[in-house]
Scaffold this motif. Sequence first.
Motif, PDB file in Angstrom:
ATOM      1  N   GLN A  14       0.841  -1.236  -0.121  1.00  0.00           N
ATOM      2  CA  GLN A  14       0.122   0.019  -0.013  1.00  0.00           C
ATOM      3  C   GLN A  14       0.775   1.384   0.126  1.00  0.00           C
ATOM      4  OE1 GLN A  14      -2.574  -0.557   3.464  1.00  0.00           O
ATOM      5  NE2 GLN A  14      -4.319  -0.804   2.284  1.00  0.00           N
ATOM      6  N   TRP A  15       1.787   1.191   0.899  1.00  0.00           N
ATOM      7  CA  TRP A  15       3.015   2.543   0.834  1.00  0.00           C
ATOM      8  C   TRP A  15       3.513   2.589  -0.403  1.00  0.00           C
ATOM      9  CZ3 TRP A  15       2.714   6.232   4.020  1.00  0.00           C
ATOM     10  CH2 TRP A  15       2.240   6.062   5.503  1.00  0.00           C
ATOM     11  N   LEU A  16       3.846   1.465  -1.050  1.00  0.00           N
ATOM     12  CA  LEU A  16       4.707   1.749  -2.417  1.00  0.00           C
ATOM     13  C   LEU A  16       3.538   2.040  -3.421  1.00  0.00           C
ATOM     14  CD1 LEU A  16       6.802  -1.591  -2.528  1.00  0.00           C
ATOM     15  CD2 LEU A  16       7.459   0.838  -2.490  1.00  0.00           C
ATOM     16  N   LEU A  17       2.305   1.835  -3.606  1.00  0.00           N
ATOM     17  CA  LEU A  17       1.256   2.140  -4.386  1.00  0.00           C
ATOM     18  C   LEU A  17       1.073   3.806  -4.057  1.00  0.00           C
ATOM     19  CD1 LEU A  17      -1.126  -0.968  -4.525  1.00  0.00           C
ATOM     20  CD2 LEU A  17       0.164   0.075  -6.393  1.00  0.00           C
ATOM     21  N   LEU A  18       1.029   4.144  -2.834  1.00  0.00           N
ATOM     22  CA  LEU A  18       0.598   5.183  -2.161  1.00  0.00           C
ATOM     23  C   LEU A  18       1.773   6.556  -2.864  1.00  0.00           C
ATOM     24  CD1 LEU A  18      -1.168   7.513  -0.911  1.00  0.00           C
ATOM     25  CD2 LEU A  18      -0.159   6.894   0.816  1.00  0.00           C
ATOM     26  N   LEU A  19       2.922   5.881  -2.629  1.00  0.00           N
ATOM     27  CA  LEU A  19       4.173   6.923  -3.210  1.00  0.00           C
ATOM     28  C   LEU A  19       4.247   6.857  -4.781  1.00  0.00           C
ATOM     29  CD1 LEU A  19       7.103   5.472  -0.702  1.00  0.00           C
ATOM     30  CD2 LEU A  19       5.857   7.880  -0.837  1.00  0.00           C
ATOM     31  N   VAL A  24       3.251  10.195  -9.427  1.00  0.00           N
ATOM     32  CA  VAL A  24       2.494  10.471 -10.870  1.00  0.00           C
ATOM     33  C   VAL A  24       1.478  11.881 -10.636  1.00  0.00           C
ATOM     34  CG1 VAL A  24       0.435   9.660 -12.341  1.00  0.00           C
ATOM     35  CG2 VAL A  24       2.501   8.193 -11.603  1.00  0.00           C
ATOM     36  N   ALA A  25       1.038  12.237  -9.565  1.00  0.00           N
ATOM     37  CA  ALA A  25       0.184  13.366  -9.361  1.00  0.00           C
ATOM     38  C   ALA A  25       1.004  14.628  -9.100  1.00  0.00           C
ATOM     39  CB  ALA A  25      -0.550  12.916  -7.814  1.00  0.00           C
ATOM     40  N   SER A  26       2.120  14.420  -8.567  1.00  0.00           N
ATOM     41  CA  SER A  26       2.902  15.556  -8.677  1.00  0.00           C
ATOM     42  C   SER A  26       3.540  16.019 -10.106  1.00  0.00           C
ATOM     43  CB  SER A  26       4.257  15.430  -7.733  1.00  0.00           C
ATOM     44  OG  SER A  26       4.984  14.539  -8.173  1.00  0.00           O
TER      45      SER A  26
END
Length: 196
Positions: A14-19, A24-26
Amino acid sequence: MADKGDGKKFGKLQWLLLLGALGVASMLANSFMQFDPKQKTVSTPTASDGDVSAFSSKKAESNSMAQYEEQYEAKLKDVLQTINGVGQVEVMVNLESTEEVIVEKNRNSTTQTTKEADKGAARDITNETNQEQVVLAKGNTGDTPVVTKTIKPKVRGVVIVATGASNLQVKAWILEAVQRSLGVPSYKISILPKKA
């Protein structure tokens, strides 16, 4: 215990997906921040700087062609309006290209001939090398090429619309004036009567 191990692995995932999602968002946010809706110029993607200069030179060339055509039309209109019987006149000039500028070049050519012979056969091998370099003159704004000749653009066609063009004598005068002023053959000139 197996459940706790699976929970930790899922937490790391989950942490890897969130990072990854934040990265991508940035990047997307950065691309939107560089967009300026008030900016009028549109940048087109090009393969190299050579393409950009080619594009700008084509744009400049089309501008100078339009300017040349307008100059030719204005001068020709002024001349034709002074001819007796022509009356109101409209002129359209179509050019083939812009003016041609010929610059001075240093030319260096070398010829080398080699004779080869083996087992009764003889042959001559000739190598020619030609090099050209534009002659530059130093000036206040930097080095500029030395121009030897400037050739005016060639006229592709001329259209003349005049109120007096229905008179054959006036039409002949218009044709002669256009031929002599622009150096255009008669088959490239169209002279038409203007509606009243």
